[in-house]
Scaffold this active site. Structure first.
Site, PDB file in Angstrom:
ATOM      1  N   CYS A  68       0.432  -1.440  -0.085  1.00 57.02           N
ATOM      2  CA  CYS A  68      -0.203  -0.009  -0.385  1.00 57.02           C
ATOM      3  C   CYS A  68       0.971   1.007   0.003  1.00 57.02           C
ATOM      4  O   CYS A  68       0.446   2.415   0.083  1.00 57.02           O
ATOM      5  CB  CYS A  68      -1.087   0.275   1.209  1.00 57.02           C
ATOM      6  SG  CYS A  68      -1.703  -1.279   1.440  1.00 57.02           S
ATOM      7  N   HIS A 117      -3.763   7.598   2.203  1.00 60.21           N
ATOM      8  CA  HIS A 117      -4.063   6.363   1.424  1.00 60.21           C
ATOM      9  C   HIS A 117      -5.140   5.783   2.487  1.00 60.21           C
ATOM     10  O   HIS A 117      -4.667   5.739   3.503  1.00 60.21           O
ATOM     11  CB  HIS A 117      -2.853   5.099   2.095  1.00 60.21           C
ATOM     12  CG  HIS A 117      -3.486   4.380   1.530  1.00 60.21           C
ATOM     13  ND1 HIS A 117      -3.975   3.069   0.889  1.00 60.21           N
ATOM     14  CD2 HIS A 117      -3.150   2.173   2.401  1.00 60.21           C
ATOM     15  CE1 HIS A 117      -4.210   1.803   1.211  1.00 60.21           C
ATOM     16  NE2 HIS A 117      -4.499   1.636   2.266  1.00 60.21           N
ATOM     17  N   ASN A 169     -10.149  -0.018  -0.083  1.00 57.03           N
ATOM     18  CA  ASN A 169      -8.980   0.684  -0.231  1.00 57.03           C
ATOM     19  C   ASN A 169      -8.210  -0.674  -1.145  1.00 57.03           C
ATOM     20  O   ASN A 169      -8.366  -1.587  -1.579  1.00 57.03           O
ATOM     21  CB  ASN A 169      -8.096  -0.935   1.088  1.00 57.03           C
ATOM     22  CG  ASN A 169      -6.660  -1.062   1.150  1.00 57.03           C
ATOM     23  OD1 ASN A 169      -6.015  -0.418   0.310  1.00 57.03           O
ATOM     24  ND2 ASN A 169      -6.528  -1.420   2.099  1.00 57.03           N
TER      25      ASN A 169
HETATM   26  O1  UT7 Z   1      -4.290  -0.807   3.526  1.00 53.26           O
HETATM   27  C1  UT7 Z   1      -3.300  -2.121   4.425  1.00 53.26           C
HETATM   28  C2  UT7 Z   1      -3.428  -1.427   5.389  1.00 53.26           C
HETATM   29  N1  UT7 Z   1      -4.137  -1.840   6.147  1.00 53.26           N
HETATM   30  C3  UT7 Z   1      -4.892  -1.439   7.250  1.00 53.26           C
HETATM   31  O2  UT7 Z   1      -4.345  -0.281   7.888  1.00 53.26           O
HETATM   32  C4  UT7 Z   1      -6.030  -2.009   7.725  1.00 53.26           C
HETATM   33  C5  UT7 Z   1      -6.024  -1.481   9.587  1.00 53.26           C
HETATM   34  N2  UT7 Z   1      -6.820  -2.109   9.655  1.00 53.26           N
HETATM   35  C6  UT7 Z   1      -8.646  -2.283   9.764  1.00 53.26           C
HETATM   36  O3  UT7 Z   1      -9.132  -1.049   9.025  1.00 53.26           O
HETATM   37  C7  UT7 Z   1      -9.219  -2.274  10.860  1.00 53.26           C
HETATM   38  O4  UT7 Z   1      -8.509  -3.849  12.600  1.00 53.26           O
HETATM   39  C8  UT7 Z   1     -10.831  -3.568  10.031  1.00 53.26           C
HETATM   40  C9  UT7 Z   1     -11.956  -3.225   9.230  1.00 53.26           C
HETATM   41  C10 UT7 Z   1     -10.107  -4.395   9.485  1.00 53.26           C
HETATM   42  C11 UT7 Z   1     -10.870  -4.218  11.067  1.00 53.26           C
HETATM   43  O5  UT7 Z   1     -11.915  -3.486  11.560  1.00 53.26           O
HETATM   44  P1  UT7 Z   1     -11.580  -3.977  13.580  1.00 53.26           P
HETATM   45  O6  UT7 Z   1     -12.253  -2.496  14.286  1.00 53.26           O
HETATM   46  O7  UT7 Z   1     -10.325  -4.222  14.354  1.00 53.26           O
HETATM   47  O8  UT7 Z   1     -12.189  -5.192  13.761  1.00 53.26           O
HETATM   48  P2  UT7 Z   1     -11.686  -6.389  14.544  1.00 53.26           P
HETATM   49  O9  UT7 Z   1     -11.247  -7.207  13.200  1.00 53.26           O
HETATM   50  O10 UT7 Z   1     -11.469  -6.233  15.866  1.00 53.26           O
HETATM   51  O11 UT7 Z   1     -13.245  -7.981  14.591  1.00 53.26           O
HETATM   52  C12 UT7 Z   1     -14.024  -7.481  15.149  1.00 53.26           C
HETATM   53  C13 UT7 Z   1     -15.417  -8.379  15.546  1.00 53.26           C
HETATM   54  C14 UT7 Z   1     -14.852  -9.738  15.097  1.00 53.26           C
HETATM   55  O12 UT7 Z   1     -15.510 -10.483  16.068  1.00 53.26           O
HETATM   56  P3  UT7 Z   1     -15.625 -10.664  17.439  1.00 53.26           P
HETATM   57  O13 UT7 Z   1     -14.760 -11.435  17.948  1.00 53.26           O
HETATM   58  O14 UT7 Z   1     -15.410  -9.373  17.964  1.00 53.26           O
HETATM   59  O15 UT7 Z   1     -17.063 -11.308  17.707  1.00 53.26           O
HETATM   60  C15 UT7 Z   1     -14.670  -9.836  13.796  1.00 53.26           C
HETATM   61  O16 UT7 Z   1     -15.356 -11.376  13.679  1.00 53.26           O
HETATM   62  O17 UT7 Z   1     -15.717  -7.963  14.300  1.00 53.26           O
HETATM   63  C16 UT7 Z   1     -15.909  -8.999  12.976  1.00 53.26           C
HETATM   64  N3  UT7 Z   1     -15.860  -9.018  11.538  1.00 53.26           N
HETATM   65  C17 UT7 Z   1     -16.907  -8.839  11.027  1.00 53.26           C
HETATM   66  N4  UT7 Z   1     -18.101  -8.636  11.287  1.00 53.26           N
HETATM   67  C18 UT7 Z   1     -19.117  -8.323  10.270  1.00 53.26           C
HETATM   68  C19 UT7 Z   1     -14.850  -8.529  11.269  1.00 53.26           C
HETATM   69  N5  UT7 Z   1     -14.982  -8.518   9.701  1.00 53.26           N
HETATM   70  C20 UT7 Z   1     -16.567  -8.356   9.582  1.00 53.26           C
HETATM   71  C21 UT7 Z   1     -17.582  -8.290   8.616  1.00 53.26           C
HETATM   72  N6  UT7 Z   1     -18.584  -7.968   9.203  1.00 53.26           N
HETATM   73  N7  UT7 Z   1     -16.900  -7.821   7.341  1.00 53.26           N
END
Ligand code: UT7
Length: 327
Positions: free
Chosen positions: A114, A254, A284
């Site tokens: 990225c 980004h 993204n």
């Molecule tokens: O471009 C390169 C660099 N990339 C980045 O900078 C990305 C950085 N990360 C992010 O943008 C975020 O971490 C995400 C958008 C990927 C995820 O958001 P988050 O607030 O960190 O969520 P999480 O991974 O901690 O997941 C929270 C919950 C989990 O469920 P439990 O364990 O709390 O029950 C996941 O299983 O959300 C669940 N989850 C979803 N639920 C519905 C994960 N993906 C989804 C989904 N729909 N698509």
């Protein structure tokens, strides 16, 4: 007067097929509400049929060349920044050279995930300042949709396809690229990776069965490092150039997550009206996200002559990078 490189034209292209959060609700266990709240993404563009990365590059490049008013034969160097090229060999830059008819150009790809576009900008800038090349075409392009696991809701909702391009030319004076800043921490390579298909895990029935040809991401861990790292990066970049954040006309970040973008803008004290955002429409697009966003704000007239424009990115590697431009 110092020799600088100046962006003399921008262009972008996204494929026509729109994939909305509501479409994704039908594919995986997710919701428009979750995706919107956690990321800011509403829809993304996806290629169709035989369309590949070099096709997206071609359209973005044509737009940038037209804006710069130069012919393909005038280009000395083509750099394509991508992690999703048409094929491992030859480079997508070589394929673009053929499609564009840029027969006098050298061509190569650069992969810094990225952060790729800003790494490419730094390379192009140094080639120009060193006098090796006078006119460089730099394209950030990705077809992420072909490398996504459409059964993995934690990654497939995040990415999209697209391309953005700039033409850089040698120019004397105070306007142009003022500085570029590149960083990497390979110790966290496994935060975002695509483990299959290379020399470590060549394609086999095992790599296919274990879904190793798709992007894997430790999203939450990456999020925390990205916020911390980007806040320091933008402050340091401005400090090194003795530019105050109040003097910034536009931040072009980004486009990974609206929450990350807002945290960076807040650290700079910038209102969101001075921040380029398009992830709601494109998701993204990895190394394509900055040049697409830059092209949009330039064409909307939100960046004017003499403005300070700050670009920043964070991604797999881990890598992160910034650039300050006097437009
Ligand atoms: O471009 C390169 C660099 N990339 C980045 O900078 C990305 C950085 N990360 C992010 O943008 C975020 O971490 C995400 C958008 C990927 C995820 O958001 P988050 O607030 O960190 O969520 P999480 O991974 O901690 O997941 C929270 C919950 C989990 O469920 P439990 O364990 O709390 O029950 C996941 O299983 O959300 C669940 N989850 C979803 N639920 C519905 C994960 N993906 C989804 C989904 N729909 N698509």
């Amino acid at each position: 007067m110092p020799l600088r490189s100046k962006i003399t034209g921008t262009g972008s292209y996204v494929p026509g097929t729109v994939l909305t959060n509501f479409d994704l609700e039908k594919k995986v266990d997710t919701s428009d509400e979750w995706i919107t709240e956690r990321t800011g993404i509403k829809e993304r563009r996806i290629v169709k049929g035989t369309e590949a990365t070099s096709d997206l590059c071609l359209e973005a490049a044509k737009n940038a060349l037209q804006a710069a008013d130069i012919k393909p034969s005038e280009i000395d160097l083509i750099i394509v920044t991508t992690m999703s090229g048409d094929m491992p060999m030859p480079s997508t830059a070589s394929l673009l050279q053929k499609k564009l008819g840029a027969k006098n150009a050298a061509a190569f790809d650069l992969n810094a995930a990225c952060s790729g576009f800003l790494y490419g900008l730094s390379v192009a800038d140094n080639f120009i300042k060193g006098g090796t090349f006078k006119k460089v075409l730099l394209v950030g392009a990705e077809v992420m949709s072909r490398f996504l696991d459409w059964k993995d809701r934690s990654t497939c909702v995040l990415f999209g396809d697209g391309a953005g391009a700039v033409v850089l030319e040698a120019a004397k004076g105070k306007r142009g690229i003022l500085s570029t800043h590149l960083y990497s921490d390979g110790s966290q390579w496994d935060f975002i990776c695509l483990p299959g298909g290379g020399s470590l895990n060549p394609p086999s029935s095992k790599t296919i069965k274990e879904r190793m040809h798709f992007v894997k991401m430790k999203g939450n861990e990456t999020f925390k490092v990205a916020v911390r790292t980007l806040e320091k990066l933008v402050i340091d970049t401005l400090k090194q150039n003795r530019v105050k954040s109040s003097e910034l006309a536009m931040l072009v970040p980004h486009q990974a997550n609206l929450r990350i973008i807002k945290a960076t803008a807040e650290r700079l004290g910038l209102p969101m009206s001075r921040v380029a955002v398009n992830l709601d429409r494109y998701g993204n697009t990895s190394s394509a996200s900055i040049p697409i966003a830059l092209d949009e704000v330039v064409r909307e007239g939100r960046v004017k002559k003499d403005d300070y424009v700050l670009l920043e990115a964070f991604g797999a590697g881990l890598t992160w990078a910034s650039a300050l431009i006097r437009w």
